[in-house]
Motif scaffolding. Structure first.
Motif, PDB file in Angstrom:
ATOM      1  N   SER A 264      34.061  43.277  38.514  1.00  0.00           N
ATOM      2  CA  SER A 264      34.604  42.743  37.267  1.00  0.00           C
ATOM      3  C   SER A 264      34.920  41.267  37.440  1.00  0.00           C
ATOM      4  O   SER A 264      35.160  40.795  38.552  1.00  0.00           O
ATOM      5  N   CYS A 265      34.941  40.553  36.334  1.00  0.00           N
ATOM      6  CA  CYS A 265      35.335  39.157  36.339  1.00  0.00           C
ATOM      7  C   CYS A 265      36.792  39.040  36.787  1.00  0.00           C
ATOM      8  O   CYS A 265      37.655  39.777  36.295  1.00  0.00           O
ATOM      9  N   GLU A 266      37.070  38.130  37.737  1.00  0.00           N
ATOM     10  CA  GLU A 266      38.431  38.024  38.279  1.00  0.00           C
ATOM     11  C   GLU A 266      39.460  37.628  37.224  1.00  0.00           C
ATOM     12  O   GLU A 266      40.627  37.996  37.306  1.00  0.00           O
ATOM     13  N   HIS A 267      39.038  36.900  36.197  1.00  0.00           N
ATOM     14  CA  HIS A 267      39.975  36.453  35.168  1.00  0.00           C
ATOM     15  C   HIS A 267      40.409  37.616  34.263  1.00  0.00           C
ATOM     16  O   HIS A 267      41.546  37.679  33.821  1.00  0.00           O
ATOM     17  N   ASN A 268      39.480  38.527  33.991  1.00  0.00           N
ATOM     18  CA  ASN A 268      39.799  39.656  33.114  1.00  0.00           C
ATOM     19  C   ASN A 268      40.433  40.821  33.861  1.00  0.00           C
ATOM     20  O   ASN A 268      41.163  41.615  33.284  1.00  0.00           O
ATOM     21  N   GLY A 269      40.138  40.933  35.152  1.00  0.00           N
ATOM     22  CA  GLY A 269      40.710  42.020  35.924  1.00  0.00           C
ATOM     23  C   GLY A 269      40.025  43.352  35.656  1.00  0.00           C
ATOM     24  O   GLY A 269      39.082  43.456  34.862  1.00  0.00           O
ATOM     25  N   VAL A 270      40.524  44.378  36.323  1.00  0.00           N
ATOM     26  CA  VAL A 270      39.935  45.712  36.225  1.00  0.00           C
ATOM     27  C   VAL A 270      40.429  46.411  34.967  1.00  0.00           C
ATOM     28  O   VAL A 270      41.615  46.376  34.641  1.00  0.00           O
ATOM     29  N   ASP A 271      39.537  47.045  34.253  1.00  0.00           N
ATOM     30  CA  ASP A 271      39.905  47.752  33.033  1.00  0.00           C
ATOM     31  C   ASP A 271      40.829  48.922  33.350  1.00  0.00           C
ATOM     32  O   ASP A 271      40.681  49.603  34.372  1.00  0.00           O
ATOM     33  N   GLU A 272      41.788  49.167  32.467  1.00  0.00           N
ATOM     34  CA  GLU A 272      42.769  50.237  32.690  1.00  0.00           C
ATOM     35  C   GLU A 272      42.118  51.615  32.754  1.00  0.00           C
ATOM     36  O   GLU A 272      42.700  52.546  33.326  1.00  0.00           O
ATOM     37  N   ALA A 273      40.911  51.753  32.213  1.00  0.00           N
ATOM     38  CA  ALA A 273      40.204  53.039  32.294  1.00  0.00           C
ATOM     39  C   ALA A 273      39.886  53.399  33.741  1.00  0.00           C
ATOM     40  O   ALA A 273      39.610  54.565  34.056  1.00  0.00           O
ATOM     41  N   LEU A 274      39.945  52.403  34.632  1.00  0.00           N
ATOM     42  CA  LEU A 274      39.616  52.623  36.042  1.00  0.00           C
ATOM     43  C   LEU A 274      40.851  52.573  36.941  1.00  0.00           C
ATOM     44  O   LEU A 274      40.739  52.423  38.157  1.00  0.00           O
ATOM     45  N   ASP A 275      42.036  52.740  36.359  1.00  0.00           N
ATOM     46  CA  ASP A 275      43.285  52.614  37.119  1.00  0.00           C
ATOM     47  C   ASP A 275      43.350  53.540  38.326  1.00  0.00           C
ATOM     48  O   ASP A 275      43.906  53.187  39.371  1.00  0.00           O
ATOM     49  N   HIS A 276      42.817  54.734  38.203  1.00  0.00           N
ATOM     50  CA  HIS A 276      42.969  55.735  39.260  1.00  0.00           C
ATOM     51  C   HIS A 276      41.761  55.820  40.198  1.00  0.00           C
ATOM     52  O   HIS A 276      41.648  56.767  40.983  1.00  0.00           O
TER      53      HIS A 276
END
Length: 315
Positions: A264-276
């Motif tokens: 993922s782009c470092e500015h946007n970060g990881v999507d919350e759908a992938l939290d776990h």
């Protein structure tokens, strides 16, 4: 008085200016994602790139040579333009055109830095068939086309043969992405999946996702694991020690048979759908906050290749 003129082959038709239909079509292919999708075609630059695509079975819709309008001598038309003009049969195309350098710059864009004897082409897009691989990339919100193209080129070079693109990632057929990938983004098999449907999609194909992320800096108690070094606390991990895994959520610690590396782009970060989802990180020196996604992805892909080879040798 008559003057000698270089005899361009009659096969090549001169495009006079950017208002001509062929020029407007080529410009629209570069500028508009929707137009590219509608026409299932892109513009590529460079004789070597065109030759490689041709050899991979990519169809050439039109081949364009850059040359001045009325050269007086053959020496005024130089390589690579003269190579194509003398041997057009080597590049079977539906149409052949000539443009001067000013029109070439307008068609390709100034960032492409075309030469005065440039060769470029409109080529047809492939219809990719998605086939799950042991190593796959997921590109989520990678919105810089230069980074995107670099990642794809590296992926192909390191044997990551296919990928998944989320709807937040820029177009693989963007002209900057094509240049950065050396047109490999055209031939890299991929499919588009929404980020909310990604985990179900991977589960269906028995592929384990691992998300590239920065190590948590404010949690000294965070447990991390490396196949090379075993368990550790994040504060004890040193730069240059390979890649480390964390956020296991109680899952078994191992290298999966089929892995999808999520970048993922470092500015946007990881999507919350992938939290776990399990994370993988590169330990960095304290004065280096992060790497860009192309650099990080290259390192992790190479390290994952090494670990997957070790896994095969020990099973």
């Amino acid at each position: 008085m008559s003057f000698y003129k270089y005899p361009f082959p009659s096969l090549f038709k001169r495009i006079i200016n950017q208002k001509a239909s062929p020029a407007k079509h080529l410009i629209a292919l570069r500028e508009s994602k929707q137009y590219r999708q509608e026409n299932q075609a892109v513009v590529v630059q460079g004789l070597k790139t065109i030759r490689e695509l041709r050899d991979q079975g990519i169809k050439i819709n039109s081949l364009i040579v850059t040359a001045k309008k009325e050269p007086k001598e053959a020496e005024e038309v130089k390589f690579p333009a003269n190579s194509v003009l003398e041997n057009p049969d080597s590049f079977p195309a539906k149409k052949y055109y000539l443009t001067d350098v000013d029109l070439t710059r307008r068609i390709l864009g100034t960032a492409s830095r075309p030469g005065r004897h440039e060769v470029y082409a409109e080529v047809a897009l492939l219809k990719h068939t998605f086939e799950p691989q042991e190593r796959m990339l997921v590109l989520d919100k990678v919105n810089d086309p230069g980074n995107l193209g670099t990642i794809v080129r590296t992926a192909k070079g390191l044997g990551w043969k296919s990928g998944i693109i989320t709807s937040g990632t820029c177009d693989l057929y963007n002209d900057k992405a094509i240049r950065a990938s050396r047109a490999m983004s055209i031939t890299w098999p991929h499919t588009i999946v929404s980020i909310t449907g990604l985990l179900d999609f991977l589960k269906k194909h028995n592929i384990t996702p691992i998300v590239a992320d920065m190590l948590p800096k404010n949690d000294d108690s965070q447990k991390v694991w490396s196949p090379d070094y075993g368990h550790s606390n994040v504060k004890d991990v040193e730069p240059g020690s390979g890649i480390w895994f964390w956020n296991f959520q109680g899952e078994r610690l191992n290298i999966p048979e089929k892995v999808a590396l999520v970048l993922s782009c470092e500015h946007n970060g990881v999507d919350e759908a992938l939290d776990h989802v399990t994370r993988v990180s590169i330990p960095l020196a304290s004065n280096v906050e992060s790497l860009n996604v192309a650099s990080a992805g290259s390192i992790i892909m190479a390290e994952m290749n090494r670990l997957l080879r070790q896994r095969v040798r020990t099973t």
